[in-house]
Design a protein around this motif. Structure first.
Motif, PDB file in Angstrom:
ATOM      1  N   THR A 165      20.493 -33.003  32.933  1.00  0.00           N
ATOM      2  CA  THR A 165      19.390 -32.433  32.154  1.00  0.00           C
ATOM      3  C   THR A 165      18.665 -33.524  31.379  1.00  0.00           C
ATOM      4  OG1 THR A 165      20.495 -30.294  31.943  1.00  0.00           O
ATOM      5  CG2 THR A 165      18.808 -30.812  30.313  1.00  0.00           C
ATOM      6  N   VAL A 166      19.422 -34.426  30.793  1.00  0.00           N
ATOM      7  CA  VAL A 166      18.786 -35.547  30.075  1.00  0.00           C
ATOM      8  C   VAL A 166      17.929 -36.361  31.039  1.00  0.00           C
ATOM      9  CG1 VAL A 166      19.176 -37.661  28.769  1.00  0.00           C
ATOM     10  CG2 VAL A 166      20.626 -35.657  28.369  1.00  0.00           C
ATOM     11  N   THR A 209      15.127 -26.633  25.531  1.00  0.00           N
ATOM     12  CA  THR A 209      16.063 -27.687  25.940  1.00  0.00           C
ATOM     13  C   THR A 209      15.398 -29.057  25.882  1.00  0.00           C
ATOM     14  OG1 THR A 209      17.254 -26.172  27.400  1.00  0.00           O
ATOM     15  CG2 THR A 209      17.524 -28.519  27.815  1.00  0.00           C
ATOM     16  N   ARG A 210      14.158 -29.132  26.346  1.00  0.00           N
ATOM     17  CA  ARG A 210      13.420 -30.398  26.314  1.00  0.00           C
ATOM     18  C   ARG A 210      13.303 -30.899  24.874  1.00  0.00           C
ATOM     19  NH1 ARG A 210      10.259 -32.780  30.054  1.00  0.00           N
ATOM     20  NH2 ARG A 210      10.288 -30.892  31.345  1.00  0.00           N
ATOM     21  N   VAL A 242      12.584 -27.808  33.177  1.00  0.00           N
ATOM     22  CA  VAL A 242      13.407 -27.844  31.961  1.00  0.00           C
ATOM     23  C   VAL A 242      12.717 -26.950  30.934  1.00  0.00           C
ATOM     24  CG1 VAL A 242      14.375 -29.266  30.115  1.00  0.00           C
ATOM     25  CG2 VAL A 242      14.130 -30.218  32.425  1.00  0.00           C
ATOM     26  N   ALA A 273      23.282 -36.902  26.105  1.00  0.00           N
ATOM     27  CA  ALA A 273      23.759 -35.595  26.563  1.00  0.00           C
ATOM     28  C   ALA A 273      24.767 -35.012  25.586  1.00  0.00           C
ATOM     29  CB  ALA A 273      24.381 -35.736  27.958  1.00  0.00           C
ATOM     30  N   ALA A 289      22.958 -33.845  22.434  1.00  0.00           N
ATOM     31  CA  ALA A 289      22.116 -32.658  22.635  1.00  0.00           C
ATOM     32  C   ALA A 289      22.907 -31.459  23.133  1.00  0.00           C
ATOM     33  CB  ALA A 289      20.998 -32.981  23.622  1.00  0.00           C
ATOM     34  N   GLY A 290      24.147 -31.693  23.571  1.00  0.00           N
ATOM     35  CA  GLY A 290      24.953 -30.592  24.085  1.00  0.00           C
ATOM     36  C   GLY A 290      24.491 -30.100  25.430  1.00  0.00           C
ATOM     37  N   VAL A 291      24.036 -31.031  26.277  1.00  0.00           N
ATOM     38  CA  VAL A 291      23.576 -30.667  27.616  1.00  0.00           C
ATOM     39  C   VAL A 291      24.218 -31.625  28.617  1.00  0.00           C
ATOM     40  CG1 VAL A 291      21.372 -29.765  26.776  1.00  0.00           C
ATOM     41  CG2 VAL A 291      21.548 -32.166  27.457  1.00  0.00           C
ATOM     42  N   SER A 292      23.937 -31.422  29.892  1.00  0.00           N
ATOM     43  CA  SER A 292      24.479 -32.302  30.919  1.00  0.00           C
ATOM     44  C   SER A 292      23.657 -33.592  31.024  1.00  0.00           C
ATOM     45  CB  SER A 292      24.474 -31.590  32.272  1.00  0.00           C
ATOM     46  OG  SER A 292      23.134 -31.405  32.720  1.00  0.00           O
ATOM     47  N   ARG A 321      15.297 -30.214  22.368  1.00  0.00           N
ATOM     48  CA  ARG A 321      16.611 -30.618  21.869  1.00  0.00           C
ATOM     49  C   ARG A 321      17.001 -32.008  22.390  1.00  0.00           C
ATOM     50  NH1 ARG A 321      19.046 -26.464  23.367  1.00  0.00           N
ATOM     51  NH2 ARG A 321      20.587 -27.125  24.925  1.00  0.00           N
ATOM     52  N   VAL A 322      16.712 -32.230  23.668  1.00  0.00           N
ATOM     53  CA  VAL A 322      17.023 -33.536  24.257  1.00  0.00           C
ATOM     54  C   VAL A 322      16.142 -34.621  23.632  1.00  0.00           C
ATOM     55  CG1 VAL A 322      16.940 -34.906  26.377  1.00  0.00           C
ATOM     56  CG2 VAL A 322      17.859 -32.577  26.423  1.00  0.00           C
TER      57      VAL A 322
END
Length: 347
Positions: free
Chosen positions: A18-19, A33-34, A29, A9, A12-15, A36-37
């Motif tokens: 989200t991961v 975003t998908r 998602v 997380a 990737a700069g997400v929560s 990037r993760v």
């Protein structure tokens, strides 16, 4: 140190949620975003803790596959296909060998001594319907194999009668008329051998060829020696066919060995068709024409049936029929014919 969801997380700069959604393949998602993760997962080498995931769901992440004969190449190839299909759902496969014994099949179907599996895929030989009607184990059960049952469980099996008819039709189209069947069984009417004999009789009748019941050879087993013994018995009795349809590839391979020893040529004197499409049949001195069940489809359907039941998907028990195809090789059309049909030459 083990890479965690928090590490991914942060990268990737997400929560973390989200991961988790990406790892569990949830649909809500965005593609960006998908991606990037997933890039962060690849960069960090993150691997999900499958044991923890299954435990959170109250499961073990293990399904069992019970087969009658692990030494039979067909079942070995099928087991490999089930293991591959299960891996797509993060499931591990526990293999069990029943030996085709009714008491062992009953024991397996009624559940293991400890709650170690989430579901069972069973290929029965001697199991009777009444054995399964009294089943109390709650783990999802899926039946595979050609023995017929009228039970509230998903059952996955190819159409044996149609497969046998396809094999016999191929031999008749080549001008063969004395087609033997090797591998019949005594008093086992629910077995696939009975269905394949039925297909043999049906196609001969439809084609206007009188079935010579004396060309049906009963065997006690399914292996090469059984095919060799059956072929030798027919020849010794003066019942020389011009074609052989064998219950499976192993019986066909045993029969071809005897034909070679007796100075009979395959396919010039006697054409041979097997059933199962084993790797061994593709690499003999004479490659074997065979009815090829779609083993990958059988495995995929069986695993998906267990997965759907575990997910609580409600539907009535289904009878699923994977496809099959006739692979024409040298044992019926010779080397030139096999090459024309797209099969590589032996050797």
């Amino acid at each position: 140190m083990r890479v965690s969801l928090k590490d991914v997380a942060r990268q990737a700069g997400v929560s973390v949620k989200t991961v988790s959604n990406v790892v569990n393949d949830y649909p809500h998602v965005t593609p960006a975003t998908r991606a990037r993760v997933q890039q962060a997962i690849d960069q960090l080498g993150y691997r999900p803790n499958l044991t923890a995931r299954h435990l959170r769901k109250g499961r073990t992440g293990i399904i069992a596959l019970a087969l009658p004969e692990l030494g039979n190449p067909y079942f070995a190839e099928l087991a490999a296909a089930v293991i591959d299909a299960a891996a797509q759902h993060d499931l591990t496969v526990l293999l069990d060998h029943t030996g085709g014994l009714r008491e062992r099949e009953i024991l397996v179907s009624q559940g293991f001594s400890a709650r170690v599996i989430d579901g069972l895929i069973l290929s029965p030989i001697e199991l009777e319907e009444e054995d399964l009607r009294s089943r109390t184990d709650s783990a999802p059960l899926v039946l595979i194999g050609e023995r017929r049952y009228d039970l509230p469980y998903d059952h996955i099996a190819i159409d044996n009668v149609a497969g046998a008819r396809t094999a016999v039709r191929h031999l008749l189209d080549l001008g063969r008329r004395r087609v033997a069947f090797l591998g019949a069984r005594r008093d086992r009417l629910h077995q696939p051998a009975h269905l394949r004999v039925l297909g043999w009789r049906t196609e001969l009748a439809v084609s206007g060829v009188v079935a010579d019941e004396g060309l049906i050879a009963v065997t006690d087993g399914w292996d090469r020696p059984d095919g060799a013994g059956a072929m030798a018995a027919l020849l010794d009795a003066g019942k020389k066919p011009d074609a052989v349809f064998a219950y499976n590839d192993l019986i066909a391979i045993g029969a071809m060995r005897v034909l070679s020893e007796r100075g009979l040529r395959v396919p010039e004197d006697i054409a041979v068709v097997g059933f199962d499409d084993l790797a061994e049949g593709r690499y003999g001195a004479v490659t074997l024409t065979t009815v090829a069940p779609d083993k990958q489809a059988i495995a995929r359907m069986a695993v998906e049936s267990v997965v759907h039941r575990l997910a609580g998907v409600e539907y009535r028990a289904r009878q699923l029929q994977p496809a099959f195809e006739l692979l024409v090789r040298e044992s019926t059309v010779g080397r030139a014919g096999a090459a024309a049909a797209g099969e590589p030459a032996a050797g």
